[in-house]
Write an enzyme that holds these catalytic residues in place. Structure first.
Site, short mmCIF file in Angstrom:
data_model
loop_
_atom_site.label_atom_id
_atom_site.label_comp_id
_atom_site.label_asym_id
_atom_site.label_seq_id
_atom_site.Cartn_x
_atom_site.Cartn_y
_atom_site.Cartn_z
N ARG A 92 1.34 0.51 15.32
CA ARG A 92 1.09 0.31 14.09
C ARG A 92 1.48 -0.93 13.40
NH1 ARG A 92 5.39 3.86 10.89
NH2 ARG A 92 4.47 3.31 9.15
N SER A 142 13.57 6.65 -13.23
CA SER A 142 12.55 7.51 -13.90
C SER A 142 12.25 8.98 -13.04
CB SER A 142 11.04 6.72 -13.75
OG SER A 142 9.85 7.54 -13.96
N SER A 143 12.37 8.90 -11.77
CA SER A 143 12.12 10.14 -11.00
C SER A 143 13.56 10.99 -11.25
CB SER A 143 12.10 9.94 -9.61
OG SER A 143 11.06 9.06 -9.10
N LYS A 173 4.06 29.77 5.40
CA LYS A 173 3.33 29.45 4.27
C LYS A 173 1.73 29.36 4.60
CE LYS A 173 6.09 26.75 0.92
NZ LYS A 173 5.63 27.58 -0.03
N HIS A 222 0.97 -1.08 -0.07
CA HIS A 222 0.04 0.03 -0.04
C HIS A 222 0.96 1.11 0.07
CE1 HIS A 222 -2.93 3.09 1.17
NE2 HIS A 222 -2.28 3.38 2.19
N GLU A 236 12.31 12.86 0.78
CA GLU A 236 11.12 12.23 0.21
C GLU A 236 9.80 12.76 0.57
OE1 GLU A 236 10.70 10.49 -2.59
OE2 GLU A 236 8.87 9.67 -2.27
N THR A 286 7.01 26.48 7.42
CA THR A 286 5.87 25.94 7.32
C THR A 286 4.90 27.00 7.88
OG1 THR A 286 6.83 23.67 7.51
CG2 THR A 286 4.57 23.88 7.38
N TRP A 331 7.41 -0.42 4.21
CA TRP A 331 7.94 0.24 2.90
C TRP A 331 9.31 0.80 3.50
CZ3 TRP A 331 9.38 5.43 1.43
CH2 TRP A 331 9.27 6.50 2.50
N TYR A 364 9.03 15.67 1.84
CA TYR A 364 8.78 16.86 0.95
C TYR A 364 8.87 17.00 -0.52
CZ TYR A 364 9.73 18.53 5.72
OH TYR A 364 9.62 18.74 7.43
N SER A 416 -1.09 27.16 -3.86
CA SER A 416 -0.76 28.85 -3.91
C SER A 416 -1.18 29.34 -5.29
CB SER A 416 0.84 28.96 -3.87
OG SER A 416 1.17 28.30 -2.66
N ASP A 428 7.62 22.93 -25.09
CA ASP A 428 7.30 21.66 -24.69
C ASP A 428 8.39 21.40 -23.45
OD1 ASP A 428 7.47 18.75 -24.22
OD2 ASP A 428 6.51 18.85 -26.49
N HIS A 473 13.57 11.36 4.55
CA HIS A 473 12.73 12.70 4.85
C HIS A 473 12.93 13.77 3.78
CE1 HIS A 473 10.68 15.09 7.81
NE2 HIS A 473 11.28 16.26 7.33
N HIS A 525 14.82 11.97 12.92
CA HIS A 525 13.90 12.12 14.10
C HIS A 525 12.66 11.05 13.43
CE1 HIS A 525 11.80 14.86 10.61
NE2 HIS A 525 11.47 13.81 10.54
N HIS A 526 13.05 10.25 12.59
CA HIS A 526 12.47 9.21 12.32
C HIS A 526 12.78 7.92 13.15
CE1 HIS A 526 10.15 10.60 8.73
NE2 HIS A 526 11.49 11.53 8.38
#
Lengths: 380, 539
Positions: free
Chosen positions: B453, B172-173, B334, B80, B258, B331, B145, B260, B271, B109, B256, B305-306
């Site tokens: 979890r 690809s990315s 914003k 998932h 990722e 943040t 994951w 963002y 925006s 293009d 991390h 922090h993870h």
């Protein structure tokens, strides 16, 4: 349309407030205050930061809702065209920084308190295994395995038809709890023998990862006698949800009596390992050991879950040479969930489990493996 | 090939669209067609990943195991996440970038159209490979994951397919990011200074740099897993002198930034939308750009922090706590800017605006729980519980995905020339916004009350909130099927035609070209008229 939007959002906000308010403790909505000096401090920090968020949220969302109500085109307003305000922008950069500094001070203090593992009065080593915990009392020489209670284990099987609500402390009960004295600073050494686990009892106020090759330190001092329940908190394979932790806190006197009793049992077990066991005795004990230690992977009927967890019924190992089978069970198979049970169980238990698996599930080898053979195998 | 070429010349319509199906889609080098491919792919993955979530929520509807074995449950949570992150959210943003960035900066293009084709066409193969592991003997990955060793190394040989699939997604990315950077830096129409660009373009420029910086790190981490598993190395095996915690450091150094990567383009979309429907210039355009850049910078220095519970030294824990708390500052800037954009505007509440407003509120709630998670002693309680699950679903579902849906409703008239059905779209919005909160808000309580979890079964005191959550989940899932129906209707059956400027207050070059956008736009660079730009008030 807009009133609907506004109403829904307001209801939502009220819900948020209710969450932050008094209702929490009663309905199991909030973090526990716990029973240790550290857990109470963590609870305080949690509540402070929660209220800071609630207040900021009311301010920001309040301004937004007001604007959505007052500054909408259907009221005939003309849009202003300003796009900049140095004062506002400096303010909403500086004020949050100040709030963060205010928050960081108590957080730092509590964290330093948490990390003081010195001056402990006793040490317990905790080792995570798939999917059970081993506890070793370093000073008192007591050690044992603690795994999911058989009642919960029976109820949690797919298609068991046992209603979990009828099982006491479903999934939060073990066969043998960790017993600790109250008002005593206990140091924990936490590690793992296979994959990463995490030892977590919410009432103690922390969790800590159990990592193979590392020994992590943590401490507690439980003030209230009682039973405290928790679970493994780091995904550790298929039965991650089924390795609970139970801590029973007793007064130091009761704790001392408990230790004496455990030490007596350990002596009896050592003596039992010296004598010759009959086939029936071994099969009897083996069936219990198998159910507690082996059935999670190899299934109660020995069919396993191939390819990860091989079938034992007429398997090459379980019906092959005894020495190879003993070696596999005593030393495990690195890189798989098959543990080195020689470090985990008593020689009698290993011998009984081996005898059982060599004669159950239609294997019928007729072998009786004696505890002495296990002791010999361990010596190499 | 030459035969096809002749036929092409013969059958081409006035805007030079290739006529054959394969020519148009498989060999496409057109940014709009490739954008469409990305978006359709993303929607398909969103529904596949969503059906996995339905299995998870169905099993968690009541205590006891009713439907699936624990190992399959773990495969579902792992797949998932992989499908949603790499298959739904990231391709959706790349699809939006493909469609919108050239039109927003007045370019004909993307800078590298053939590479653009390849970046997309790697994805179906990568995901076919990833999803095929579900049907293999050893099953799909089941270690989460994050693929933490040693657990991830216990799986079977299907693990090699997972790793190669991740490599392909990474290639690809990276190519997509290179293309976006090259396009933005080289192909802006004369007069489109960097500080005149729409904010969506800015956020994507910064996101693209993040992608180039961290996707190779992920590739390295999973390659080390591959050699540990199949070639007897010991990078992460303590018994061989390796370090299982090192994997977590490497993974989160990718992980991390990722997260963002999955939220900065969302900031850009919102925006664009809020000023349009507030009929007022974006407040603090320049500070928005700097805030985005600051968030991107901070994302590189907060990874641990993870993993506060792995047993870092006190100094490490303090540093990562302080650095993480700092993220709240840009943040916050914003969010304050969005609210100030609404302030004294003249707002209307068409569907894109509703999604954008829900984004601001619900993403901010996810930000609040993020701030709570930064407090290390409290994190010792929150970590790896449903509190974290609630937190990251607020920022990813009501954050990233709400912004994508807002963007789709906002730009769909430009893509198709048709308006979607406004009533249905509003029903979709209210249905989603209510059900998503029923789905995720109770998970905060579950986590605080002690539910870890990634467990397939739970103690009975967690039953009620899990049932709420499952009911919300089923309702939210169904709402997205309705979304797919709305989109199909808008593309093929809607009678309501869209104007070139589909929204009254919309600014930006994309609204100066007809709807639907012709196959080729801005073949000659547009003359930039300041009043047409969202950032036109800046001088």
């Amino acid at each position: 349309m807009l009133n609907k939007a506004l109403n829904s959002r307001l209801t939502w906000l009220v819900g948020l407030l209710a969450f932050a308010g008094t209702a929490m403790a009663d309905y199991g909505l909030n973090m526990t205050e716990g029973v240790t000096p550290f857990s109470a401090e963590v609870y305080e920090l949690h509540m402070i930061i929660l209220w800071i968020c609630v207040v900021i949220g009311i301010g920001v969302f309040g301004a937004m809702f007001y604007s959505m109500y007052a500054h909408r085109k259907s009221r005939g307003v003309e849009p202003a065209q300003f796009s900049h305000s140095t004062l506002a922008e400096v303010l909403w950069t500086v004020v949050p920084i100040a709030i963060l500094v205010v928050m960081a001070i108590p957080a730092t203090r509590v964290l330093i308190f948490m990390e003081q593992t010195t001056d402990a009065e006793m040490t317990v080593k905790i080792t995570g295994y798939q999917w059970k915990w081993k506890y070793e009392y370093m000073e008192d020489g007591v050690e044992f395995i603690s795994s999911l209670h058989p009642d919960s284990n029976a109820a949690r099987q797919v298609g068991s038809d046992i209603d979990p609500a009828t099982v006491e402390n479903y999934l939060l009960d073990v066969d043998k709890p960790l017993v600790l004295p109250t008002n005593t600073k206990v140091r924990f050494l936490i590690t793992s023998d296979d994959v990463i686990h995490a030892w977590w009892v919410p009432a103690l106020g922390w969790k800590r990862d159990a990592i193979p090759g590392f020994i992590n330190e943590a401490w507690t001092e439980i003030n209230e006698p009682g039973t405290y329940r928790g679970q493994c908190a780091e995904l550790c394979g298929k039965d991650h949800g089924f390795m609970p932790i139970v801590v029973v806190a007793k007064s130091p006197e009761e704790y001392a009596a408990w230790v004496a009793e455990q030490q007596g049992d350990a002596v009896a077990e050592t003596e039992a390992a010296q004598r010759e066991w009959s086939f029936d005795e071994l099969m009897d004990r083996g069936s219990d050991v198998y159910a507690a230690q082996c059935a999670a992977c190899h299934k109660p009927d020995g069919t396993g879950l191939p390819p990860a967890f091989p079938s034992l019924a007429s398997s090459a190992v379980a019906t092959g040479p005894v020495d190879a089978h003993i070696d596999l069970v005593v030393n495990g198979r690195p890189g798989t969930a098959m543990q080195a049970f020689g470090n985990l169980l008593s020689d009698v238990d290993v011998a009984a489990a081996l005898t059982y698996t060599r004669n159950a599930f239609g294997n019928e080898t007729g072998d009786a493996v004696q505890p002495k053979q296990i002791a010999d195998a361990k010596r190499g | 090939m030459s035969v096809t070429a002749t036929e092409l010349d013969h059958h081409d319509d006035h805007d030079h669209k290739p006529s054959g199906f394969l020519d148009r889609w498989l060999f496409s080098t057109n940014h709009k067609d490739i954008g469409t491919l990305y978006l359709v792919f993303s929607l398909v993955m969103f529904l596949i990943g969503g059906s996995m979530a339905m299995i998870i929520r169905a099993e968690l509807f009541q205590p006891g195991l009713q439907l699936v074995q624990p190992d399959f449950f773990n495969q579902m949570t792992t797949m998932h996440a992989l499908v949603m992150i790499f298959g739904a959210v990231m391709p959706a943003f790349v699809g939006l970038a493909n469609w919108m960035i050239p039109m927003m900066i007045g370019a004909p293009d993307m800078a590298l159209p053939r590479m653009n084709n390849w970046s997309f066409w790697l994805l179906p193969f990568a995901f076919a490979m990833l999803l095929s592991t579900l049907f293999m003997d050893s099953g799909a990955p089941a270690a989460g994951w994050t693929l933490y060793p040693p657990l991830s190394l216990q799986g079977g040989n299907s693990f090699a397919f997972v790793i190669f699939a991740i490599h392909l997604m990474g290639i690809s990315s990276i190519m997509g990011a290179i293309n976006i950077i090259a396009t933005i830096l080289n192909m802006r129409a004369p007069g489109m200074n960097l500080l005149k660009m729409p904010l969506f373009v800015w956020t994507w420029l910064i996101t693209a740099f993040l992608l180039i910086a961290v996707m190779p790190v992920l590739a390295g981490a999973v390659t080390m897993l591959l050699t540990d598993k199949f070639f007897a190395t010991s990078f992460f095996n303590a018994a061989g002198g390796g370090d299982p915690v090192m994997f977590q450091h490497i993974f989160w150094f990718f992980g991390h930034p990722e997260v963002y990567i999955m939220i900065l383009p969302a900031f850009g979309i919102v925006s664009e939308i809020i000023p349009t429907f507030a009929r007022k210039p974006l407040f603090g355009y320049v500070s928005m750009v700097y805030a985005t850049a600051s968030i991107a910078f901070l994302s590189f220095i907060v990874w641990a922090h993870h993993m506060f519970t792995v047993g870092m030294p006190l100094g490490g824990e303090l540093y990562f706590m302080y650095a993480t708390m700092l993220i709240a500052v840009p943040t916050g800037v914003k969010v304050f800017n969005w609210v100030s954009t609404m302030w004294r505007g003249a707002m209307t509440f068409e569907t894109p605006m509703l999604w954008a407003l829900a984004f601001v509120i619900l993403f901010t709630i996810g930000g609040f729980s993020g701030l709570m998670l930064a407090i290390v002693p409290a994190d010792f309680q929150y970590h790896d519980t449903y509190f974290v699950v609630a937190h990251f679903h607020y920022v990813l579902v009501t954050g990233a995905i709400f912004a994508i849906i807002a963007g789709v409703y906002y730009w769909l008239p430009k893509w198709t020339g048709n308006m979607y059905n406004e009533t249905w779209a509003k029903i979709h919005f209210w249905w989603s916004v209510i059900s998503v909160n029923v789905l995720f808000f109770p998970q905060h309580f579950l986590g605080l009350a002690g539910m870890p979890r990634r467990i397939p079964d739970y103690s009975v005191q967690f039953t009620e909130f899990n049932q709420w959550s499952s009911i919300g989940g089923f309702a939210f899932g169904l709402a997205q099927v309705f979304f797919a129906i709305i989109l199909i209707h808008a593309c093929y059956y809607s009678k309501k035609k869209a104007a070139a400027q589909s929204w009254e207050g919309a600014k930006g070059l994309e609204w100066t070209i007809p709807s639907p956008a012709p196959h080729h736009t801005f073949s000659t660079p547009p003359k930039i008229n300041k009043d047409q730009l969202a950032a036109g008030h800046l001088d």
